[in-house]
Each structure stands twice: as structure tokens, then as C-alpha cells.
Design a protein around this motif. Structure first.
Motif, PDB file in Angstrom:
ATOM      1  N   ASP A  58     -10.837  -0.517   6.473  1.00 49.12           N
ATOM      2  CA  ASP A  58     -10.888  -0.209   5.043  1.00 49.12           C
ATOM      3  C   ASP A  58      -9.933   0.934   4.678  1.00 49.12           C
ATOM      4  OD1 ASP A  58     -13.069  -1.926   5.391  1.00 49.12           O
ATOM      5  OD2 ASP A  58     -14.161  -1.009   3.750  1.00 49.12           O
ATOM      6  N   PHE A  59      -8.921   1.143   5.509  1.00 49.27           N
ATOM      7  CA  PHE A  59      -8.043   2.297   5.350  1.00 49.27           C
ATOM      8  C   PHE A  59      -7.405   2.366   3.961  1.00 49.27           C
ATOM      9  CE2 PHE A  59      -3.757   4.196   5.786  1.00 49.27           C
ATOM     10  CZ  PHE A  59      -4.110   5.467   6.207  1.00 49.27           C
ATOM     11  N   PHE A  60      -6.785   1.294   3.526  1.00 45.03           N
ATOM     12  CA  PHE A  60      -6.063   1.316   2.258  1.00 45.03           C
ATOM     13  C   PHE A  60      -7.014   1.378   1.068  1.00 45.03           C
ATOM     14  CE2 PHE A  60      -2.897  -0.504   5.140  1.00 45.03           C
ATOM     15  CZ  PHE A  60      -1.788   0.271   4.826  1.00 45.03           C
ATOM     16  N   SER A  61      -8.076   0.601   1.117  1.00 47.86           N
ATOM     17  CA  SER A  61      -9.000   0.585  -0.021  1.00 47.86           C
ATOM     18  C   SER A  61      -9.749   1.911  -0.155  1.00 47.86           C
ATOM     19  CB  SER A  61      -9.987  -0.584   0.104  1.00 47.86           C
ATOM     20  OG  SER A  61     -10.695  -0.519   1.334  1.00 47.86           O
ATOM     21  N   MET A  62     -10.100   2.545   0.961  1.00 51.58           N
ATOM     22  CA  MET A  62     -10.755   3.858   0.894  1.00 51.58           C
ATOM     23  C   MET A  62      -9.783   4.948   0.449  1.00 51.58           C
ATOM     24  SD  MET A  62     -13.227   3.859   4.271  1.00 51.58           S
ATOM     25  CE  MET A  62     -13.924   5.469   3.881  1.00 51.58           C
ATOM     26  N   THR A  63      -8.555   4.871   0.931  1.00 49.29           N
ATOM     27  CA  THR A  63      -7.562   5.875   0.559  1.00 49.29           C
ATOM     28  C   THR A  63      -7.267   5.844  -0.931  1.00 49.29           C
ATOM     29  OG1 THR A  63      -6.513   5.810   2.744  1.00 49.29           O
ATOM     30  CG2 THR A  63      -5.173   6.622   0.913  1.00 49.29           C
ATOM     31  N   LEU A  64      -7.185   4.663  -1.501  1.00 45.60           N
ATOM     32  CA  LEU A  64      -6.801   4.514  -2.902  1.00 45.60           C
ATOM     33  C   LEU A  64      -8.004   4.306  -3.822  1.00 45.60           C
ATOM     34  CD1 LEU A  64      -3.694   2.192  -2.368  1.00 45.60           C
ATOM     35  CD2 LEU A  64      -3.724   4.680  -2.704  1.00 45.60           C
ATOM     36  N   TYR A  65      -9.198   4.523  -3.328  1.00 40.58           N
ATOM     37  CA  TYR A  65     -10.419   4.329  -4.129  1.00 40.58           C
ATOM     38  C   TYR A  65     -10.417   5.243  -5.351  1.00 40.58           C
ATOM     39  CZ  TYR A  65     -15.350   4.561  -5.427  1.00 40.58           C
ATOM     40  OH  TYR A  65     -16.535   4.549  -6.126  1.00 40.58           O
TER      41      TYR A  65
END
Length: 532
Positions: free
Chosen positions: A325-332
Motif C-alpha cells: 500500500d506504499f503509494f496509496s498510503m503515501t498520497l492519502y
């Protein structure tokens, strides 16, 4: 990679034979005459002094002003910071795998420092107080109250332990280290090769060329960056004074009073001062290496006395979630209020450190290859950090699951230091473990104070390198300012810590040129050195 390049060695052909320590700290023979930029130094000190004076006169008003400005900055620029840190990490990651990454930095064939000492200096400078108190507390916060990213309809049935650790990894993982030690350091070192000063203004060299070295804009950039990192250093020092006294009261019943807090800050400043006069090659290197060995010993003790199996399982599940979930958590962006208290706050904090960390890393990384620099700042330290957070935070969660409220209760009542003290209290040899954590925290912050006093002093130099006296003055100013602010209680230190996020707004634009300039400079160096 040739391991022989790690032996310290002076590469100046006009210098007499000398040891690495002597070569690293000589200023009169190997650099231009040292001159202080008094307008930049005066403006930096003056603005900090004005903040402290106003905070003492109208503390509630200042706290309100800073809080309002902090919320505005986090809401408006939070998404930009998230994208900037993500882009910095991705570009650094790609550069690692290019043939250009064989190029050496700083026009020097051999590094000044061995690999262990070098990485230790980089790691301990960033972690500071966060290396202990946040590592123990943040996973517990997220375990007790699940982050909003995991509580919406798309993430039902999540593993609470993995979610708590993965959220902590987002805040302290790859992105934090990338903005502090990768592209900015490359740009700083390349600009220095072209005759630019080792100052924040040189980060604008890609867009302004040699004009970045002079003029009002250059001075403004230096002042803003110095104030930003000063706020980010003074905050943890003041925070430490309050938190260590909490720990001393918990362990030994020593009164948690202002005089004891002052004594802690005085000891910390004295340690940093001694390190300053020992030079970067001796002082910072010794403190950093000692920090790493002490941290490893405490990790081993906590694993043996706690539950190594639970920590191992938690690490792999948390890190796995972090990756998937790296990208979705980073850009949440689903809950901006929550983000301003966690991810965006930390990203702003690290951004505030970035220009002066680039100076410090440039100072200690001559002779390293680009690949070596990027792996040793963007990959290895974040992995070590996630392990450290899992050992402390994961053990706290394990103890909480054994006895509900045993860790979360003290944390909610007493704040960050209560978590690490509660964890220590629940383990065998609790007093020894607790003392170890307090000592480690103090040496972490002493290292940061020492290295950042060098970077702040260097930012105030028109030529040459800063003298130990100038660095000591900055170290003392940090300690004195922290001592004054904690007289206001939590509000004074909290206001200063929030202020670093405000100063991160202009600093984020100073770091922007590194995104496109670093790959260009790496390619140029590779062609010049004929390594690609």
C-alpha cells in the motif's frame, strides 16, 4: 565495489601527510580564510531571539498564531510535500540502477570515513529524540486508534498490528530518508565542485547558476533554512529536557521540575560542546558509533526479554503492508486533519532539515560513489529504522495485548516518554533497560546538536569552514533557547516544533530543483570520470 576505498586518506596533493582526523578538520591550510557572513548569522539569531522574546511575553497568543499558521500550511502544501518526497525517493531509486551511479562525489578518490562510521553519522543525526520516544509511542498510538486510511469501507478486516507499524513506516521510512540524504546532497556536492559555497543557497545553483551565490535571495534562503533547522533541533532538545526528567522521576523518583530539566539540557549541551571541539572526524563520529552500538545492544535486550517471535511476525506483516500500500498510503488525502498531526507534520519536519542535512552529508561523503551514497541514505537506514520501530513499538503492542491498558494507558496520560518507560517497566531488568533508553536518547540528540551546529555555522560562512568556537556558539544557543522555551511548559516547545513545518513551505521550493538537477549532474560526473 572496491572495499579499499573505505580507508580514510587525504587526497590533497599540496598537504603534508596527516591522519584522516587531522585532514578532515584542518581549515587554515586546506581551505580559504574563514569569514563569517554576519548579515545571515545576525538575521538568523535575531529572528530566533525575537520569537523567544515574544513567546515569553505573550505565550498563548504566539501558540495560537503558530497553530493557525501550521494548520493553513499543512492543508495548502501538504499534498505538495507528499508528492515531493515521493518523487525524490523514486528518482533516487532509479539512479541507483544506472551506470552513472559509479561516479565519485567531491573530486576525491577515497572516502574520509569508513562505512560503519559514515552510516552511523547519517542515521543518528536524523533519528534524534524520535529514535526512542517516537519509536515506542507512534505504533501504539496507531494500534490504539486505527488510522483513517484503514477504517474506511475499502479496508475492512485489516490487521491492527500491521496497520499500526505500516503507518509508522510511512512517516519515518524511505521518503523521510530520501529527502534528507539523496538528491539534495548530490546537488550540493556538485555545486561545490563548481566553486559554490557549502550553503543552502547552492541548492538553487541548477536554476540560477553562479548568481545563486550572491544577492538578497541567497541570503533569504540561507536565513530561512538556518531558522528551520534550528527550530527542528531546539524543539527536540527542549522536548528531551522534559521527557528525560519524566523518565528519571519514573525510575528514581527524582522530582520532575524545571531545575532538573535545565540540568539535563546543560549536560546535553556540554556533551555536544565537547564533541564540537573534537571535530567532525572525532566528535560526531565517536558519538554516532556509540549510539549505534548502544541501540543494537538495547534491541537485542528487548527482543530477548520481550517476544522476539511476535516482533519478527509483526515486522514482516507490517513491512509487507507498507510495500503493498506504499503509494496509496503515501498520497492519502482522505482526512487532512489527521494528516496534519501525523504524516504531513513529519514530512514538513524532515523537509525543514533537508538543506542543512545536505550540507552535513556533503561534508562527510567526499569520495563516495553516487550509488554508495543513495543506497546508504535511501535504502539501508530506512530499513534499519523500520526494524527499530518494530522492536520498540512492536514490543509495546505485544505487552498491551498481554494486559490491555498497560502501555496505552500511560501513553495517553503521560505522553511520549510514558510509552518507553511503561515498556521498560514491564520487562525484566526494567531499571537497566530504562536507563539505557534515556542515555541513548541523550546521545542521539547530542549528535544531532553537534552535526546541525556544524551545518548552521557553515551556512553562515562566506568562505572557509566554521571554527569550533562558532559551532560551539550555535550549540549553546540551541541549549539556551530550549531552556527558555521549556519554562513555558509544553506550549513553548510545541510552538517551535510547529514552526518548523511553517518554514518548510519555502524550504520545499528550495529542494525542488534537485529533482531534475541531480540526474543531470550524476550523468555529467560519470562522463567526466569516464565510468559510464
Amino acid at each position: 565495489m572496491d572495499e579499499t576505498t573505505e580507508q580514510p586518506r587525504s587526497t590533497r596533493q599540496d598537504s603534508p601527510p596527516t591522519t584522516a582526523d587531522q585532514a578532515s578538520d584542518m581549515s587554515t591550510e586546506t581551505s580559504p580564510r574563514s569569514r563569517i557572513d554576519f548579515p545571515v548569522a545576525g538575521a538568523s539569531v535575531g529572528i530566533l531571539a525575537a520569537f523567544v522574546v515574544v513567546a515569553l511575553i505573550i505565550p498563548d497568543t504566539v501558540s495560537s498564531w503558530v497553530g493557525t499558521a501550521f494548520s493553513i500550511c499543512a492543508n495548502i502544501f501538504g499534498m505538495y510535500w507528499q508528492i515531493l518526497l515521493l518523487a525524490t525517493f523514486l528518482i533516487a531509486l532509479v539512479l541507483i540502477f544506472t551506470p552513472w551511479a559509479k561516479a565519485r562525489l567531491g573530486n576525491q578518490e577515497r572516502p574520509d570515513f569508513g562505512r560503519f562510521s559514515w552510516i552511523a553519522m547519517i542515521m543518528t543525526t536524523l533519528l534524534a529524540a524520535g529514535g526512542v520516544f517516537w519509536a515506542a509511542a507512534e505504533p501504539m498510538y496507531h494500534y490504539a486508534t486505527a488510522p483513517p486510511y484503514f477504517t474506511n469501507d475499502g479496508h475492512s478486516g485489516f490487521d491492527a498490528v500491521a496497520a499500526a507499524l505500516a503507518t509508522s513506516f510511512i512517516d519515518w521510512g524511505f521518503l523521510a530518508w530520501a529527502i534528507l540524504g539523496s538528491l539534495g546532497a548530490i546537488v550540493m556536492m556538485r555545486a561545490a565542485e563548481k566553486g559554490m559555497p557549502l550553503r543552502p543557497r547552492s541548492l538553487l545553483y541548477p536554476v540560477l547558476g553562479k548568481r545563486a551565490a550572491t544577492g538578497p535571495l541567497a541570503a533569504v534562503v540561507d536565513v530561512v533554512c538556518v531558522i528551520s533547522v534550528a527550530a527542528g533541533t531546539i524543539g527536540p532538545v527542549g522536548f528531551l529536557g522534559m521527557q528525560v526528567t519524566y523518565g528519571l522521576n519514573s525510575l528514581f523518583g527524582i522530582p520532575d521540575t524545571y531545575p532538573v530539566q535545565l540540568l539535563v539540557i546543560a549536560v546535553l549541551t556540554a556533551v555536544a560542546g565537547v564533541s564540537v571541539f573534537s571535530g567532525v572526524s572525532r566528535g560526531v563520529r565517536f558519538l554516532s558509533s556509540a549510539n549505534v552500538w548502544m541501540a543494537l545492544a538495547l534491541m537485542a535486550a528487548v527482543l530477548v526479554l520481550g517476544s522476539a517471535w511476535f516482533v519478527a511476525k509483526s515486522y514482516f506483516s507490517g513491512f509487507g503492508l507498507y510495500m503493498t500500500d506504499f503509494f496509496s498510503m503515501t498520497l492519502y488525502r482522505g482526512d487532512t486533519e489527521w494528516l496534519s498531526g501525523w504524516t504531513v507534520f513529519f514530512f514538513g519536519w524532515f523537509l525543514g532539515y533537508a538543506p542543512l542535512m545536505a550540507i552535513f552529508i556533503a561534508r562527510i561523503s567526499k569520495g563516495r560513489t553516487v550509488r554508495d551514497l543513495l543506497i546508504s541514505t535511501t535504502i539501508l537506514p530506512p530499513i534499519a529504522t523500520t526494524m527499530w520501530f518494530t522492536v520498540l513499538g512492536g514490543t509495546g503492542i505485544y505487552l498491551e495485548r498481554q494486559s490491555a491498558g498497560s502501555i496505552s494507558g500511560p501513553l495517553m496520560d503521560g505522553g511520549l516518554p510514558a510509552a518507553v518507560m511503561a515498556i521498560s517497566d514491564k520487562l525484566p531488568l526494567s531499571t537497566v533497560i530504562g536507563i539505557g533508553f534515556l542515555i541513548l536518547t541523550m546521545t542521539f540528540v547530542a549528535t544531532t546538536t553537534d552535526s546541525m551546529s556544524f551545518a548552521m555555522s557553515q551556512s553562515c560562512m562566506t568562505s572557509g569552514v566554521p571554527s569550533p568556537k562558532l559551532r560551539a556558539i550555535w550549540a549553546v544557543l540551541i541549549g539556551v533557547t530550549a531552556a527558555v522555551l521549556i519554562s513555558l511548559g509544553d506550549g513553548g516547545v510545541d510552538a517551535l516544533q510547529s514552526a518548523i513545518v511553517i518554514t518548510a513551505v519555502p524550504v520545499a521550493f528550495v529542494m525542488l530543483p534537485s529533482l531534475f538537477a541531480a540526474p543531470i549532474y550524476v550523468r555529467q560526473m560519470a562522463k567526466e570520470q569516464k565510468v559510464a
